[in-house]
Design an enzyme around this catalytic site. Structure first.
Site, PDB file in Angstrom:
ATOM      1  CG  HIS A  18      -0.287  -0.120   2.524  1.00 52.57           C
ATOM      2  ND1 HIS A  18       0.475   0.882   3.084  1.00 52.57           N
ATOM      3  CD2 HIS A  18      -0.249  -1.146   3.434  1.00 52.57           C
ATOM      4  CE1 HIS A  18       0.937   0.532   4.246  1.00 52.57           C
ATOM      5  NE2 HIS A  18       0.512  -0.726   4.497  1.00 52.57           N
ATOM      6  CB  CYS A  41       1.600  -3.855   5.049  1.00 45.38           C
ATOM      7  SG  CYS A  41       0.040  -4.472   5.706  1.00 45.38           S
TER       8      CYS A  41
END
Length: 496
Positions: free
Chosen positions: A382, A390
């Site tokens: 992202h 992440c």
């Protein structure tokens, strides 16, 4: 005295003064001679009646500004015209008789020195119209210069035509070419040139150089023989030219001019071109090309590969802003580890409205993770620069990555392979990080010996792509991955 009588007296005095003034003005001359007038104009003005119908010459006198000397008897003209009887009440126009002719006025006023007219002296008084003086005679053309012959003698003349022009033309003209004789057989020997007959040589005019004109170079008499010998020498002996057969070709001259030898340069030696001389230009990528993604945790890099010309080519390497945890795979939920292994992304895993700008789920846990009891989820690639398991790529980086991923899925690619490695999978790097041998001490690696077999299994898929340029299809087979096919107990790694 009563006021009534005073008024009557004043009125009587006024009437008397008025009558006296009218009587005086009646006997004044009607026309005064103008200053600077021609004799003909003075005669015409004298012929006019001196007494007007009412008031005598009062109005003309007032208009023309009668000077004081005109009213005196001395300034009156010698000959006064006969007075014309005019009725007291109605004015009558003068009748012109046949014998009496109107005065003739000249077509142009005579050239008289201009004097100040009454109208010029007093602009408020109406007077005669004045015309500008006309020239006495039209202007003459410029006179012819007296030294015209001298001027003509000094002017250079154009070059004259030579008298012997025909002789010069005959001398400089080339001699006419004699047509070839059709019946004359060609000489058998090619080394003897045809000699012109004596009569033709006698008829050739001699070239006498002109004294002033340069002569062109002379044309050799054996020019036709030289040209024919050149053609014969250039063509093979047993092959005839289409314009003239070999048997009919004229013989070369008897004494051929010595040929000039020209040194031939040595031909350069050909060298083989280097291997990188004919490299193909870099491919032009576009939205919609098939996509492959590789992530290296230790180097902090994400590679975006696009298929062009039948194989994948590296499009761009993006720096990873932040990833969490240490080297090694993700084992359970909330361990703050980023996963490692072979994953796949489908269209259902895209999230264009993520809290971190754009995002797509890598597909953790995959079939291999579930077979080995690993838990957790929501592992994303992202934007922004914040990570809890992440891979944060910043908003600018994810904007470009997400655009290619979405375009490839819309163009027909069913799944996008995402391979996540702890580092670039070489034997030296594995040995350094697992503590095997002296490389662990030299390279400053960590103690990840428990992942040695797992990383060597990941290296098999890494080597397949490096060798073939195609990402392998991974199958989960319990405690290891297999590629491009597996047994009955294996399950293909796929997206949602």
């Amino acid at each position: 005295m009563k006021p009534r009588l005073t008024h009557l007296l004043l009125a009587s005095l006024a009437l008397a003064a008025l009558g006296g003034g009218v009587a005086i003005l009646r006997f004044l001359p009607g026309v005064a001679p103008q200053r600077g007038a021609s004799p003909a104009q003075q005669t015409a003005m004298a012929a006019k009646p001196a007494v007007g119908p009412i008031g005598g010459a009062m109005l003309p006198g007032l208009r023309r500004g009668v000077p004081p000397e005109a009213t005196s008897p001395v300034a009156a003209p010698a000959e006064t015209p006969a007075p014309v009887t005019i009725p007291a009440l109605a004015p009558a126009a003068p009748v012109a008789t046949a014998a009496q002719e109107p005065p003739q006025t000249p077509p142009f006023p005579t050239a008289v020195a201009p004097e100040a007219s009454p109208a010029a002296e007093n602009p408020d008084v109406e007077g005669d119209v004045s015309f500008p003086p006309q020239p006495a005679a039209p202007p003459l053309p410029p006179s012819r210069p007296a030294d015209l012959a001298k001027i003509a003698a000094q002017t250079p003349l154009p070059p004259s035509r030579p008298g012997d022009l025909d002789r010069l033309a005959a001398v400089t003209a080339p001699p006419p070419e004699a047509p070839p004789a059709a019946s004359a057989p060609a000489p058998e020997s090619p080394s003897v040139a045809p000699v012109p007959p004596a009569s033709e040589a006698a008829q050739t005019p001699e070239r006498t150089p002109a004294p002033d004109a340069p002569l062109p170079p002379t044309r050799p008499r054996e020019l036709a023989g030289v040209a024919a010998s050149t053609r014969v020498a250039a063509a093979p002996a047993d092959q005839a030219t289409p314009a003239q057969p070999a048997a009919a070709a004229p013989a070369p001259p008897a004494a051929a001019a010595p040929t000039t030898q020209v040194a031939r340069l040595p031909e350069p030696a050909l060298r083989p071109a280097p291997e990188d001389a004919f490299q193909q230009p870099p491919p032009k990528f576009g939205m919609g090309d098939q996509v492959f993604v590789r992530i290296f945790k230790q180097e902090g890099q994400l590679e975006l590969w696009l298929r062009k010309n039948g194989r994948f080519n590296l499009y761009k390497t993006f720096p990873i802003c932040k990833w969490s945890g240490r080297l090694g795979p993700k084992i359970k939920e909330a361990d703050y580890q980023s996963p490692e292994g072979f994953y796949s992304v489908s269209a259902r895993q895209l999230n264009p409205h993520s809290n971190y700008h754009r995002a797509f789920n890598v597909g953790y846990p995959n079939a291999f993770d579930r077979q080995n009891g690993r838990t957790g989820g929501l592992v994303m690639v992202h934007g922004a620069c914040k990570s809890v398991g992440c891979f944060a790529m910043t908003d600018r980086g994810i904007e470009e990555i997400y655009g290619f991923v979405e375009a490839a899925l819309r163009a027909g690619q069913k799944e996008i392979a995402v391979h996540i490695f702890p580092f670039r999978m070489t034997d030296a790097a594995i040995a350094r990080e697992t503590g095997g041998g002296w490389l662990a001490f030299v390279g400053g690696g960590g103690n990840y010996a428990q992942w040695t077999s797992f990383w060597k299994n990941l290296k098999q898929g890494y080597d397949l792509f490096e060798r073939t340029g195609e990402p392998p299809v991974a199958f989960a087979c319990g405690d290891h991955y297999e590629f491009d096919g597996g047994g009955a107990s294996c399950r293909r790694v796929a997206g949602w």
